[in-house]
Design an enzyme around this catalytic site. Structure first.
Site, PDB file in Angstrom:
ATOM      1  N   VAL A   1       0.507  -1.132   0.374  1.00  0.00           N
ATOM      2  CA  VAL A   1       0.150   0.509  -0.204  1.00  0.00           C
ATOM      3  C   VAL A   1       0.854   1.150  -0.305  1.00  0.00           C
ATOM      4  O   VAL A   1       1.057   2.382  -0.774  1.00  0.00           O
ATOM      5  CB  VAL A   1      -0.700  -0.089   1.680  1.00  0.00           C
ATOM      6  CG1 VAL A   1      -1.683   1.576   1.749  1.00  0.00           C
ATOM      7  CG2 VAL A   1      -1.584  -1.316   0.818  1.00  0.00           C
ATOM      8  N   ALA A   2       1.792   1.193   0.789  1.00  0.00           N
ATOM      9  CA  ALA A   2       2.353   2.290   0.782  1.00  0.00           C
ATOM     10  C   ALA A   2       3.594   2.479  -0.579  1.00  0.00           C
ATOM     11  O   ALA A   2       3.769   4.086  -1.025  1.00  0.00           O
ATOM     12  CB  ALA A   2       3.667   2.101   1.449  1.00  0.00           C
TER      13      ALA A   2
ATOM     14  N   ILE B   1       2.328   2.029  -3.831  1.00  0.00           N
ATOM     15  CA  ILE B   1       1.314   2.314  -5.122  1.00  0.00           C
ATOM     16  C   ILE B   1       1.074   3.804  -4.236  1.00  0.00           C
ATOM     17  O   ILE B   1       0.619   4.284  -3.718  1.00  0.00           O
ATOM     18  CB  ILE B   1       0.427   1.544  -4.665  1.00  0.00           C
ATOM     19  CG1 ILE B   1       0.858   0.270  -5.059  1.00  0.00           C
ATOM     20  CG2 ILE B   1      -0.232   2.265  -6.079  1.00  0.00           C
ATOM     21  CD1 ILE B   1       1.169  -0.045  -6.496  1.00  0.00           C
TER      22      ILE B   1
ATOM     23  N   GLU C   1      -1.571   6.344  -4.812  1.00  0.00           N
ATOM     24  CA  GLU C   1      -2.307   5.813  -4.560  1.00  0.00           C
ATOM     25  C   GLU C   1      -3.497   7.138  -5.162  1.00  0.00           C
ATOM     26  O   GLU C   1      -4.464   7.947  -6.594  1.00  0.00           O
ATOM     27  CB  GLU C   1      -3.904   5.546  -3.753  1.00  0.00           C
ATOM     28  CG  GLU C   1      -2.938   4.147  -3.090  1.00  0.00           C
ATOM     29  CD  GLU C   1      -2.539   4.516  -2.204  1.00  0.00           C
ATOM     30  OE1 GLU C   1      -1.637   5.680  -1.979  1.00  0.00           O
ATOM     31  OE2 GLU C   1      -1.796   3.741  -2.030  1.00  0.00           O
TER      32      GLU C   1
ATOM     33  N   ASP D   1      -4.765  33.610 -36.610  1.00  0.00           N
ATOM     34  CA  ASP D   1      -5.480  35.113 -37.843  1.00  0.00           C
ATOM     35  C   ASP D   1      -4.643  35.617 -37.319  1.00  0.00           C
ATOM     36  O   ASP D   1      -4.191  35.906 -36.491  1.00  0.00           O
ATOM     37  CB  ASP D   1      -6.640  34.305 -37.251  1.00  0.00           C
ATOM     38  CG  ASP D   1      -7.405  33.725 -37.662  1.00  0.00           C
ATOM     39  OD1 ASP D   1      -6.737  33.182 -38.431  1.00  0.00           O
ATOM     40  OD2 ASP D   1      -8.797  33.715 -37.368  1.00  0.00           O
TER      41      ASP D   1
ATOM     42  N   ASN E   1       1.622   7.825   4.945  1.00  0.00           N
ATOM     43  CA  ASN E   1       1.330   7.884   3.703  1.00  0.00           C
ATOM     44  C   ASN E   1       0.045   8.836   3.242  1.00  0.00           C
ATOM     45  O   ASN E   1      -0.016   9.353   2.321  1.00  0.00           O
ATOM     46  CB  ASN E   1       0.486   5.851   2.858  1.00  0.00           C
ATOM     47  CG  ASN E   1       1.537   5.924   1.544  1.00  0.00           C
ATOM     48  OD1 ASN E   1       2.912   6.375   1.160  1.00  0.00           O
ATOM     49  ND2 ASN E   1       0.656   5.275   0.894  1.00  0.00           N
TER      50      ASN E   1
ATOM     51  N   ASP F   1       1.129  12.604   1.853  1.00  0.00           N
ATOM     52  CA  ASP F   1       0.294  12.866   0.143  1.00  0.00           C
ATOM     53  C   ASP F   1      -0.847  13.392  -0.214  1.00  0.00           C
ATOM     54  O   ASP F   1      -0.394  14.250  -0.649  1.00  0.00           O
ATOM     55  CB  ASP F   1      -0.181  11.643  -0.661  1.00  0.00           C
ATOM     56  CG  ASP F   1       1.055   9.997  -0.781  1.00  0.00           C
ATOM     57  OD1 ASP F   1       2.607  10.680  -0.311  1.00  0.00           O
ATOM     58  OD2 ASP F   1       1.233   9.485  -1.317  1.00  0.00           O
TER      59      ASP F   1
HETATM   60  P1  ATP Z   1      -7.162  37.574 -40.944  1.00  0.00           P
HETATM   61  O1  ATP Z   1      -7.607  36.301 -41.330  1.00  0.00           O
HETATM   62  O2  ATP Z   1      -6.735  38.371 -40.832  1.00  0.00           O
HETATM   63  O3  ATP Z   1      -8.508  37.617 -39.619  1.00  0.00           O
HETATM   64  P2  ATP Z   1      -9.393  37.648 -42.629  1.00  0.00           P
HETATM   65  O4  ATP Z   1      -9.179  36.357 -43.404  1.00  0.00           O
HETATM   66  O5  ATP Z   1     -10.802  37.646 -42.496  1.00  0.00           O
HETATM   67  O6  ATP Z   1      -8.619  38.339 -42.736  1.00  0.00           O
HETATM   68  P3  ATP Z   1     -11.154  38.066 -44.851  1.00  0.00           P
HETATM   69  O7  ATP Z   1     -11.925  39.218 -44.200  1.00  0.00           O
HETATM   70  O8  ATP Z   1     -11.980  37.372 -45.449  1.00  0.00           O
HETATM   71  O9  ATP Z   1     -10.185  38.753 -44.345  1.00  0.00           O
HETATM   72  O10 ATP Z   1     -10.488  39.842 -46.091  1.00  0.00           O
HETATM   73  C1  ATP Z   1     -10.340  39.274 -47.272  1.00  0.00           C
HETATM   74  C2  ATP Z   1     -10.573  40.358 -48.055  1.00  0.00           C
HETATM   75  O11 ATP Z   1     -11.171  40.698 -48.409  1.00  0.00           O
HETATM   76  C3  ATP Z   1      -9.864  41.021 -47.157  1.00  0.00           C
HETATM   77  O12 ATP Z   1      -8.317  41.857 -47.587  1.00  0.00           O
HETATM   78  C4  ATP Z   1     -10.467  42.939 -48.504  1.00  0.00           C
HETATM   79  O13 ATP Z   1      -9.955  43.590 -48.897  1.00  0.00           O
HETATM   80  C5  ATP Z   1     -11.653  42.117 -48.490  1.00  0.00           C
HETATM   81  N1  ATP Z   1     -12.534  42.615 -47.524  1.00  0.00           N
HETATM   82  C6  ATP Z   1     -12.828  42.209 -46.016  1.00  0.00           C
HETATM   83  N2  ATP Z   1     -13.950  42.724 -45.651  1.00  0.00           N
HETATM   84  C7  ATP Z   1     -14.284  42.959 -46.460  1.00  0.00           C
HETATM   85  C8  ATP Z   1     -16.167  44.185 -46.672  1.00  0.00           C
HETATM   86  N3  ATP Z   1     -16.794  44.475 -45.664  1.00  0.00           N
HETATM   87  N4  ATP Z   1     -16.084  44.491 -47.950  1.00  0.00           N
HETATM   88  C9  ATP Z   1     -15.676  43.813 -48.866  1.00  0.00           C
HETATM   89  N5  ATP Z   1     -14.565  43.241 -48.833  1.00  0.00           N
HETATM   90  C10 ATP Z   1     -13.716  43.436 -47.699  1.00  0.00           C
END
Ligand code: ATP
Length: 886
Positions: free
Chosen positions: A287-288, A290, A292, A334, A713, A717
């Site tokens: 027991v000691a 393991i 637990e 992103d 123990n 523990d």
């Molecule tokens: P991130 O990855 O940085 O978050 P994202 O992938 O969201 O960016 P999107 O929003 O897909 O980027 O935008 C891509 C492109 O589309 C932009 O660079 C812009 O040129 C165009 N875009 C973004 N928003 C709009 C909008 N509301 N109206 C028209 N064009 C847009």
């Protein structure tokens, strides 16, 4: 609402108004709070029924369903039968105490997990009392007006009353993989299969495109999903990789211990010790040996860690992520909103010439064309809305354009009176543009805006002061690139007049456009992201930016953040590459621009093939596969969709990159602490085994009784072990490389350390035994008992840090631990000086001198631990080891 069952068949055949009347709801305002409360009572929560969780008594009872406990209980019965009722009672009390500790730990872990689950539950947008609210999906009632948008998981069964290109993925219910397009029109009466009920959105299906509004017709178990799902088993948290590994280790340890104990038993018998005592000692030794408490400590460390992470804005959806976070080698993030603040602002307008708005005072918008047309386009081709309190809500890009136009005197609401929107081609990140079509006095006008390379080639002319002028799209594209190189998000805006209402099709509307101008938006980099990226670098983690923005924009922002802006790859370049070429380059790339979400999965896979451990963020519907594929998928809590959340292991509540790095740090700390507990518990056990095993070989009597072993123990523990779980992060935590995910928890000499330090501590107890017997003290057993307990309490102070000296790190910095040690010392003293306990534990009150010797020897254990660390620091075992120390 009566007879829901029969009526569900016919919701699709009713007109929207009739339906609203029947369900007692005003479509424009939704239900009132009082009505919602009444219906909640009547219909219950909108949830699928789960089997109730394990009741508490069961949880307590389960503590006894352990092999070790059973062995102990048998031992208790055995000694009871042998006529030693007091021993039997003491063993049972200790077993119950042990179970009590286990129960409390498990309860705490379960509570923490339940709270997390509640927080991670899905939410829904409803219209109630004239407002649009975000409520937990569980609180929806029949009659609620629900708003759907791309990425939502539908929260209940709805009869749709408004749709804008709404497409639902219904594969969960119908098995149909292609999303089905929905309508708001009433269908012909009669029984229809689910797949043909095109104006109903079913609970659990996914909005893959467009948006819509619907009235809730069924909730919870009354929904189609509820009918087929039946009662779900409550989700059981699967064991984490570490827990699985420890379970395997536990089995081996058990076998090894049984072998050692059998050997001990035989040796002692041969030396003529009494059979029953030896049997009991062998059992106690098992027991000691393991640990637990180990599984409980692991799960409580993970659960409490997850709870702590919520305070740091990270919601854990899958527990294994907590322990694997420390292994992350790549964070793919992103850009917008995570690395930047997501507070866009227009800083440049470029039509016939550039106007900059980042200087004071801002320039006037010229009265001559194309400027007024450009501003009208910004205001009208816009999806942001102005709230009553004057704030503007919507997508940050849209909000920025709305505000810029508004400030220049172009208010959307005003302009819409004369130019009502008739339809739109919504924005999506594949097309990278959007168009809206408006009716106005001389016919119709369409505005198109989007990424320059997606809009400029569609333009045939530009609007100038004198009307339409010739247009050089190549020149304008290079102007746009110049703006992007400043780190701006650039949009191109164009328009087209129609005499009659055009057809709603892309090719027709988005062609032959007249260019109006370029817009440059700035989205400042998050200041904290810059230091987080530097921290990543010191911790051996690569930060990678993935964005839909232009490469020049991405590079400029990357440089502001201190990343390698030169190493950029664009989506189209990635498409053109085969897997081998990409594999050869993937390690160098820190910025991916103009990628669409579907490409993220290629990036994850290429990195994983190189053995990297990848964390990846995402928020959209299309991000889900990459989030699932990543080792740790991270969804956005503010902007993210349900689909992305469900695919991820963590949810970032503040959408902030720095928070991810914070979570990695927390993951490393938790793993460290688990390792510390293992080191501590196992070293203590090893000391006990050495003591018992070596005594007969050295010609000494068996040093301890079974009850002593059980007690040691229990108190070493229990509290001190738990207090190790809250040990703060060690210095240098983020200066070492990530732990390889497959690395054994006993790596870096843990095993050896457990054996050697255990042996040294055993030497202390054996020393005191030999000395006491030599000097004729009758208290030798009590002294061994005391040294063995107290030395472990001294040891735990040193084991708070794995490598650094605790004298440097501050001996008293973990308050709960100090408290735990003090309580444990007091308990030990009670066994010595409380007469009633003397009889149970077969102890005797020690004299002052004897106690002083015990205390001194025990304190030495701390120095043994420190000495071992010193030696390890001086002579690192391998290069890798010394890196960890760096
Ligand atoms: P991130 O990855 O940085 O978050 P994202 O992938 O969201 O960016 P999107 O929003 O897909 O980027 O935008 C891509 C492109 O589309 C932009 O660079 C812009 O040129 C165009 N875009 C973004 N928003 C709009 C909008 N509301 N109206 C028209 N064009 C847009």
């Amino acid at each position: 609402m009566t007879g829901t069952r029969e009526k569900t068949q016919q919701w699709h055949a009713q007109a929207a108004d009739a339906l609203a009347a029947e369900l007692g709801v005003e479509l424009a305002t939704g239900l009132s709070a009082a009505e919602v409360a009444a219906r909640t009572v009547k219909f219950g929560p909108n949830a699928l029924r789960e089997k109730p969780p394990r009741p508490r008594w069961r949880m307590f009872a389960d503590q006894f369903a352990d092999f070790m406990i059973l062995v102990l209980l048998v031992a208790a019965v055995l000694s009871g039968l042998m006529g030693d009722a007091k021993d039997a009672a003491a063993i049972i009390v200790i077993v119950v105490l042990n179970a009590g500790i286990g129960f409390v730990q498990e309860l705490r872990a379960a509570k923490a997990m339940a709270a997390l689950k509640k927080m991670a539950g899905s939410r829904a947008q409803v219209r109630r009392e004239g407002q649009s609210l975000d409520v937990p999906a569980e609180e929806i009632v029949p009659g609620d007006v629900l708003l759907l948008e791309a990425g939502d998981v539908v929260a209940a069964d709805l009869r749709l009353i408004e749709v804008a290109q709404l497409k639902l993925d219904e594969s969960l219910l119908t098995g149909e993989a292609v999303p089905s397009e929905k309508t708001a029109a009433a269908l012909t009466a009669g029984k229809l299969p689910l797949g043909d009920q095109r104006n109903i959105a079913f609970k659990g299906t996914i909005v893959s495109y467009g948006r819509g509004v619907g009235i809730v017709v069924a909730t919870g178990m009354q929904t189609e999903l509820g009918k087929i799902a039946g009662i779900l088993d409550a989700a059981v948290e699967p064991a984490t990789p570490l827990q699985k590994r420890l379970a395997v280790f536990g089995r081996w340890l058990l076998i090894a211990t049984l072998a050692i104990c059998a050997a001990f038993f035989v040796i002692c018998l041969l030396r003529g010790q009494p059979l029953v005592l030896m049997l009991m000692t062998a059992v106690s030794l098992t027991v000691a040996a393991i640990p637990e408490a180990l599984p409980a400590v692991v799960s409580i460390s993970l659960a409490l860690g997850a709870r702590r992470m919520v305070q740091q804005h990270v919601l854990v959806r899958r527990l294994p992520a907590v322990e694997t976070l420390g292994s992350v080698t790549y964070i793919c993030s992103d850009k917008t909103g995570t690395l930047t603040e997501n507070r866009m602002r227009m800083v440049v307008l470029h039509a016939t010439r550039p106007l900059r708005f980042d200087a004071e005072p801002p320039p006037e918008i010229p009265a001559s064309e194309p400027w007024p047309s450009l501003m009208r386009a910004l205001a009208l081709s816009n999806d942001a809305t102005r709230n009553e309190d004057g704030t503007v809500s919507g997508d940050p890009t849209e909000v920025a354009l709305f505000k810029a136009a508004f400030d220049a005197g172009f208010a959307k609401a005003e302009l819409e009176k004369a130019a009502e929107r008739v339809f739109e081609l919504p924005f999506d990140s594949d097309r990278k543009r959007m168009s809206t079509v408006h009716r106005h006095d001389s016919g119709f006008i369409a505005y198109t805006k989007g990424a320059p390379e997606s809009v400029l080639p569609l333009c045939r002319a530009a609007l100038g002061e004198q009307g339409e002028a010739s247009f050089d799209d190549k020149a304008m594209l290079s102007t746009a690139e110049g703006m992007a190189a400043e780190g701006l998000r650039v949009l191109a805006v164009a328009q087209r007049h129609w005499t009659a209402q055009p057809h709603k099709d892309e090719q027709g509307i988005e062609a032959e456009l007249v260019f109006l101008g370029l817009i440059g938006l700035i989205d400042p980099a998050r200041p904290e992201a810059q230091s987080a990226i530097a921290l990543c670098r010191s911790a051996g983690i690569r930060a990678v930016m993935i964005t839909g923005d232009h490469p020049a924009t991405a590079c400029a922002v990357a440089r502001q953040l201190g990343m390698q802006g030169e190493a950029v790859l664009s989506g189209p370049q990635l498409t053109a590459m085969n897997d081998e070429d990409f594999a050869a380059r993937v390690a160098d790339i820190e910025v991916y621009a103009r990628v669409d979400p579907a490409q993220k999965i290629r990036i994850v896979e290429a990195l994983q093939k190189r053995g990297e451990f990848v964390a990846m963020t995402g928020d959209g519907v299309n991000d889900a596969p990459a989030l699932k594929r990543a080792d740790i998928g991270i969804a956005m809590g503010k902007g993210g969709t349900d689909v992305a959340r469900e695919a991820s292991s963590l949810i970032l509540l503040d959408d902030n990159f720095a928070t991810i790095v914070q979570a990695v740090r927390e993951g490393r700390r938790i793993f460290d602490n688990i390792r510390k507990f293992i080191r501590y518990a196992m070293t203590g056990n090893s000391a006990e085994i050495w003591t018992l095993f070596l005594a007969p070989l050295l010609g000494l009597p068996i040093p301890l009784l079974p009850i002593h072993l059980l007690w040691v123990n229990l108190i070493t523990d229990g509290l001190p072990g738990l207090a190790l779980a809250v040990e703060p992060a060690e210095r240098g935590l983020m200066q070492r490389p990530p732990r390889p995910p497959a690395e054994n928890i006993f790596a870096h000499g843990l095993w050896q350390s457990i054996l050697i330090v255990g042996l040294a501590v055993a030497a202390l107890s054996l020393g005191v035994q030999a000395w006491a017997i030599e000097t004729g003290s009758a208290h030798w057993q009590t002294m061994v008992f005391t040294v063995l307990t107290l030395s472990q309490l001294a040891m735990v102070l040193g084991m708070r840090s794995e490598r650094a000296s605790v004298f440097k790190a501050g001996l008293f910095s973990n308050r709960p631990l100090i408290g735990a040690v003090l309580i444990s010392v007091a308990l030990q003293m009670a066994t010595l000086y409380v007469p009633a306990l003397n009889t149970i534990f077969r102890t005797a009150p020690l004299s002052f001198a004897e106690l002083a010797i015990c205390l001194l020897l025990s304190a030495l254990a701390l120095f043994i631990v420190e000495l071992e660390k010193l030696l390890r620091r001086r002579w690192p075992r391998s290069k890798r080891h010394s890196q960890r120390a760096a």
